[in-house]
Design a protein around this motif. Structure first.
Motif, mmCIF file in Angstrom:
data_model
loop_
_atom_site.group_PDB
_atom_site.id
_atom_site.type_symbol
_atom_site.label_atom_id
_atom_site.label_comp_id
_atom_site.label_asym_id
_atom_site.label_seq_id
_atom_site.Cartn_x
_atom_site.Cartn_y
_atom_site.Cartn_z
ATOM 1 N N ASP A 79 -15.914 -62.438 -20.014
ATOM 2 C CA ASP A 79 -15.700 -61.435 -19.449
ATOM 3 C C ASP A 79 -13.881 -60.489 -19.431
ATOM 4 O O ASP A 79 -13.388 -61.267 -20.133
ATOM 5 N N ILE A 80 -14.073 -59.370 -18.884
ATOM 6 C CA ILE A 80 -12.742 -58.929 -19.338
ATOM 7 C C ILE A 80 -11.484 -59.426 -18.575
ATOM 8 O O ILE A 80 -10.578 -59.450 -18.989
ATOM 9 N N MET A 81 -11.910 -60.432 -17.665
ATOM 10 C CA MET A 81 -10.717 -61.291 -17.101
ATOM 11 C C MET A 81 -10.516 -62.443 -17.716
ATOM 12 O O MET A 81 -9.934 -63.279 -17.229
ATOM 13 N N GLY A 82 -11.521 -62.834 -18.730
ATOM 14 C CA GLY A 82 -11.216 -63.984 -19.527
ATOM 15 C C GLY A 82 -11.927 -65.159 -18.783
ATOM 16 O O GLY A 82 -11.868 -66.320 -19.161
ATOM 17 N N ASN A 83 -12.814 -64.902 -18.070
ATOM 18 C CA ASN A 83 -13.852 -65.768 -17.554
ATOM 19 C C ASN A 83 -14.968 -66.222 -18.177
ATOM 20 O O ASN A 83 -15.461 -65.129 -18.988
ATOM 21 N N TYR A 118 -17.161 -57.298 -22.618
ATOM 22 C CA TYR A 118 -17.478 -58.716 -22.962
ATOM 23 C C TYR A 118 -16.565 -58.914 -24.181
ATOM 24 O O TYR A 118 -16.842 -57.840 -24.908
ATOM 25 N N PHE A 119 -16.142 -59.924 -24.327
ATOM 26 C CA PHE A 119 -15.714 -60.585 -25.660
ATOM 27 C C PHE A 119 -16.736 -61.857 -26.042
ATOM 28 O O PHE A 119 -16.489 -62.681 -25.386
ATOM 29 N N ALA A 120 -16.888 -61.618 -27.323
ATOM 30 C CA ALA A 120 -17.504 -62.888 -27.960
ATOM 31 C C ALA A 120 -16.261 -63.592 -28.698
ATOM 32 O O ALA A 120 -15.556 -62.837 -29.597
ATOM 33 N N GLN A 121 -16.051 -64.767 -28.566
ATOM 34 C CA GLN A 121 -14.926 -65.600 -29.129
ATOM 35 C C GLN A 121 -15.945 -66.600 -30.323
ATOM 36 O O GLN A 121 -16.509 -67.499 -29.571
ATOM 37 N N LEU A 122 -15.697 -66.509 -31.373
ATOM 38 C CA LEU A 122 -16.261 -67.432 -32.522
ATOM 39 C C LEU A 122 -15.248 -68.271 -33.032
ATOM 40 O O LEU A 122 -14.425 -67.897 -33.134
#
Length: 137
Positions: A79-83, A118-122
């Motif tokens: 999420d935007i908070m890094g969770n 949201y952020f997807a980290q690959l």
């Protein structure tokens, strides 16, 4: 005049034909240089649709893995908070080529996420790539 060349992919023995006919307006184009680049995770990491509606549709996350051989891959949504919201791939060994992963907009507990960014980290063999995904209703 039409010019054609034949290109051979050394990883997958499949010929590719490339034609140079000018641009769509009919303006003739000429060049002595042709640059062909292999696809890689940085240039192919994306998703569609974006934004998407959690609970009503999924988003497809795609990326291309270079070869030869298999590569260890992880894909995590934050999420935007890094969770951490959900892990879609965890240390999975994938073959080279175009990869596709679905996210239905649910968190790790199965609940729908709220609207937002949201952020997807690959993570591809230790190299990390980030993608912004919007959820809207």
């Amino acid at each position: 005049t039409d010019t054609s060349i034949m290109v051979q992919n050394n990883f997958i023995p499949a010929p590719v034909s490339v034609m140079a006919n000018g641009d769509p307006t009919g303006f003739p184009m000429a060049s002595d240089i042709l640059v062909l680049r292999a696809a890689n995770p940085a240039s192919t990491f994306g998703n569609y649709p974006n934004p998407f509606r959690a609970g009503m549709e999924s988003t497809t996350i795609e990326f291309y893995l270079e070869g030869p051989g298999n590569t260890t891959v992880s894909l995590v949504i934050y999420d935007i908070m890094g969770n951490k919201v959900r892990t879609l791939l965890s240390g999975r060994s994938l073959a080279m080529g175009l990869q596709s992963v679905q996210w239905d907009g649910r968190n790790g507990l199965g609940a729908l996420v709220v609207n937002g960014v949201y952020f997807a980290q690959l993570d591809v063999a230790g190299t990390k790539y980030i993608l912004k995904i919007a959820v809207a209703k």
